[in-house]
Design a protein around this motif. Structure first.
Motif, mmCIF file in Angstrom:
data_model
loop_
_atom_site.group_PDB
_atom_site.id
_atom_site.type_symbol
_atom_site.label_atom_id
_atom_site.label_comp_id
_atom_site.label_asym_id
_atom_site.label_seq_id
_atom_site.Cartn_x
_atom_site.Cartn_y
_atom_site.Cartn_z
ATOM 1 N N UNK A 1 -49.609 7.831 -68.163
ATOM 2 C CA UNK A 1 -50.984 7.711 -67.668
ATOM 3 C C UNK A 1 -51.827 6.703 -68.462
ATOM 4 N N UNK A 2 -51.564 6.571 -69.771
ATOM 5 C CA UNK A 2 -52.307 5.583 -70.561
ATOM 6 C C UNK A 2 -51.982 4.164 -70.109
ATOM 7 N N UNK A 3 -50.710 3.897 -69.868
ATOM 8 C CA UNK A 3 -50.326 2.573 -69.378
ATOM 9 C C UNK A 3 -50.908 2.310 -67.990
ATOM 10 N N UNK A 4 -50.922 3.319 -67.147
ATOM 11 C CA UNK A 4 -51.523 3.175 -65.819
ATOM 12 C C UNK A 4 -53.015 2.872 -65.959
ATOM 13 N N UNK A 5 -53.708 3.598 -66.831
ATOM 14 C CA UNK A 5 -55.144 3.408 -67.036
ATOM 15 C C UNK A 5 -55.436 2.012 -67.591
ATOM 16 N N UNK A 6 -54.534 1.500 -68.435
ATOM 17 C CA UNK A 6 -54.701 0.164 -69.008
ATOM 18 C C UNK A 6 -54.287 -0.941 -68.034
ATOM 19 N N UNK A 7 -53.752 -0.556 -66.865
ATOM 20 C CA UNK A 7 -53.305 -1.534 -65.879
ATOM 21 C C UNK A 7 -51.976 -2.185 -66.228
ATOM 22 N N UNK A 8 -51.196 -1.548 -67.098
ATOM 23 C CA UNK A 8 -49.915 -2.132 -67.524
ATOM 24 C C UNK A 8 -48.707 -1.480 -66.873
ATOM 25 N N UNK A 9 -48.919 -0.481 -66.062
ATOM 26 C CA UNK A 9 -47.791 0.218 -65.462
ATOM 27 C C UNK A 9 -47.314 -0.566 -64.244
ATOM 28 N N UNK A 10 -46.647 -1.701 -64.553
ATOM 29 C CA UNK A 10 -46.113 -2.558 -63.495
ATOM 30 C C UNK A 10 -44.827 -3.211 -63.987
ATOM 31 N N UNK A 11 -44.034 -3.725 -63.047
ATOM 32 C CA UNK A 11 -42.746 -4.311 -63.401
ATOM 33 C C UNK A 11 -42.883 -5.515 -64.314
ATOM 34 N N UNK A 12 -43.965 -6.257 -64.193
ATOM 35 C CA UNK A 12 -44.161 -7.439 -65.035
ATOM 36 C C UNK A 12 -44.237 -7.088 -66.512
ATOM 37 N N UNK A 13 -44.930 -5.999 -66.832
ATOM 38 C CA UNK A 13 -45.068 -5.595 -68.231
ATOM 39 C C UNK A 13 -43.744 -5.088 -68.795
ATOM 40 N N UNK A 14 -42.927 -4.520 -67.932
ATOM 41 C CA UNK A 14 -41.637 -4.020 -68.370
ATOM 42 C C UNK A 14 -40.569 -5.101 -68.315
ATOM 43 N N UNK A 15 -40.851 -6.223 -67.647
ATOM 44 C CA UNK A 15 -39.994 -7.401 -67.661
ATOM 45 C C UNK A 15 -38.515 -7.134 -67.482
ATOM 46 N N UNK A 16 -38.195 -6.212 -66.615
ATOM 47 C CA UNK A 16 -36.810 -5.762 -66.461
ATOM 48 C C UNK A 16 -35.874 -6.919 -66.125
ATOM 49 N N UNK A 17 -36.331 -7.882 -65.364
ATOM 50 C CA UNK A 17 -35.441 -8.969 -64.934
ATOM 51 C C UNK A 17 -35.469 -10.186 -65.855
ATOM 52 N N UNK A 18 -36.258 -10.146 -66.922
ATOM 53 C CA UNK A 18 -36.377 -11.288 -67.823
ATOM 54 C C UNK A 18 -35.259 -11.249 -68.877
ATOM 55 N N UNK A 19 -34.139 -11.839 -68.552
ATOM 56 C CA UNK A 19 -32.947 -11.788 -69.407
ATOM 57 C C UNK A 19 -33.191 -12.407 -70.771
ATOM 58 N N UNK A 20 -34.038 -13.433 -70.851
ATOM 59 C CA UNK A 20 -34.318 -14.076 -72.138
ATOM 60 C C UNK A 20 -34.971 -13.108 -73.121
ATOM 61 N N UNK A 21 -35.859 -12.265 -72.630
ATOM 62 C CA UNK A 21 -36.521 -11.295 -73.501
ATOM 63 C C UNK A 21 -35.543 -10.211 -73.963
ATOM 64 N N UNK A 22 -34.599 -9.835 -73.098
ATOM 65 C CA UNK A 22 -33.562 -8.882 -73.500
ATOM 66 C C UNK A 22 -32.714 -9.477 -74.618
ATOM 67 N N UNK A 23 -32.384 -10.761 -74.486
ATOM 68 C CA UNK A 23 -31.563 -11.425 -75.502
ATOM 69 C C UNK A 23 -32.317 -11.523 -76.822
ATOM 70 N N UNK A 24 -33.587 -11.946 -76.777
ATOM 71 C CA UNK A 24 -34.380 -12.018 -78.000
ATOM 72 C C UNK A 24 -34.461 -10.658 -78.687
ATOM 73 N N UNK A 25 -34.665 -9.610 -77.905
ATOM 74 C CA UNK A 25 -34.729 -8.267 -78.475
ATOM 75 C C UNK A 25 -33.414 -7.844 -79.100
ATOM 76 N N UNK A 26 -32.310 -8.116 -78.404
ATOM 77 C CA UNK A 26 -30.995 -7.756 -78.935
ATOM 78 C C UNK A 26 -30.702 -8.514 -80.230
ATOM 79 N N UNK A 27 -31.067 -9.787 -80.281
ATOM 80 C CA UNK A 27 -30.856 -10.584 -81.497
ATOM 81 C C UNK A 27 -31.697 -10.015 -82.644
#
Length: 192
Positions: free
Chosen positions: A37-63
């Motif tokens: 609910x906090x993320x929803x209230x902040x307007x962040x509860x969306x796919x863009x904020x979770x970046x599920x399809x952004x493979x580059x960010x997954x790689x940076x995180x894994x590194x």
């Protein structure tokens, strides 16, 4: 006749694996119930904020996660074991689990904790105060200054990754990588 401290102090029962597992899942579920609910209230509860399809960010995180694991393994080799003692909680949580269960535990922790701390809380408190809160919540580490310092650096890195990327993905990926690989380390190091 007066009683000695030993007679008046209750003898605490050791915590069991089952209690640790149940506590873990209740804690993580609670973090999610608060974060969503906090993320929803902040307007962040969306796919863009979770970046599920952004493979580059997954790689940076894994590194980043692999770098943390490397540093942790170095610490294990050079620092006295007593300085890294968390009271045995991580061993109870992960030490006898299957690799699949460790994978799941790591995923649950990474998603729930990053959604709450870096997603919802960091929005209001910033990286520094969120890091302080994250370290204080992980009370099992507070007895050892090396663990507190290491956890502070890790939390600060996770917060920076979110600020830098504008998404939770690299922090979740790094968190999962650390928890999964160190969970496997605990699991198989105990067998030796």
């Amino acid at each position: 006749m007066t009683r000695t401290d030993e007679e008046t102090t209750p003898n605490p029962q050791p915590i069991t694996e089952k209690q640790v597992i149940v506590s873990f899942y209740i804690t993580q579920l609670s973090l999610l119930v608060i974060a969503l609910p906090l993320l929803w209230w902040q307007g962040k509860l969306n796919w863009g904020y979770f970046g599920v399809t952004n493979i580059h960010m997954w790689i940076w995180g894994a590194v980043a996660g692999l770098g943390i694991v490397f540093l942790e393994l170095v610490l294990i080799r050079i620092v006295p074991e007593k300085w890294l003692d968390d009271g045995g909680i991580n061993r109870l949580l992960l030490g006898r689990r299957s690799p699949v269960h460790i994978f799941f535990i790591a995923a649950v922790a990474a998603v729930a904790e990053e959604m709450f701390f870096r997603g919802a809380v960091q929005h209001w408190l910033g990286i520094g105060w969120t890091t302080l809160l994250f370290v204080l919540v992980d009370t099992r580490y507070l007895r050892q200054w090396v663990l507190v310092l290491f956890l502070t650096l890790i939390s600060f890195l996770f917060g920076w990754l979110v600020e830098w990327s504008g998404t939770l993905v690299p922090a979740v990926a790094a968190h999962w990588t650390v928890d999964f690989l160190m969970g496997l380390y605990l699991r198989f190091a105990d067998e030796k």
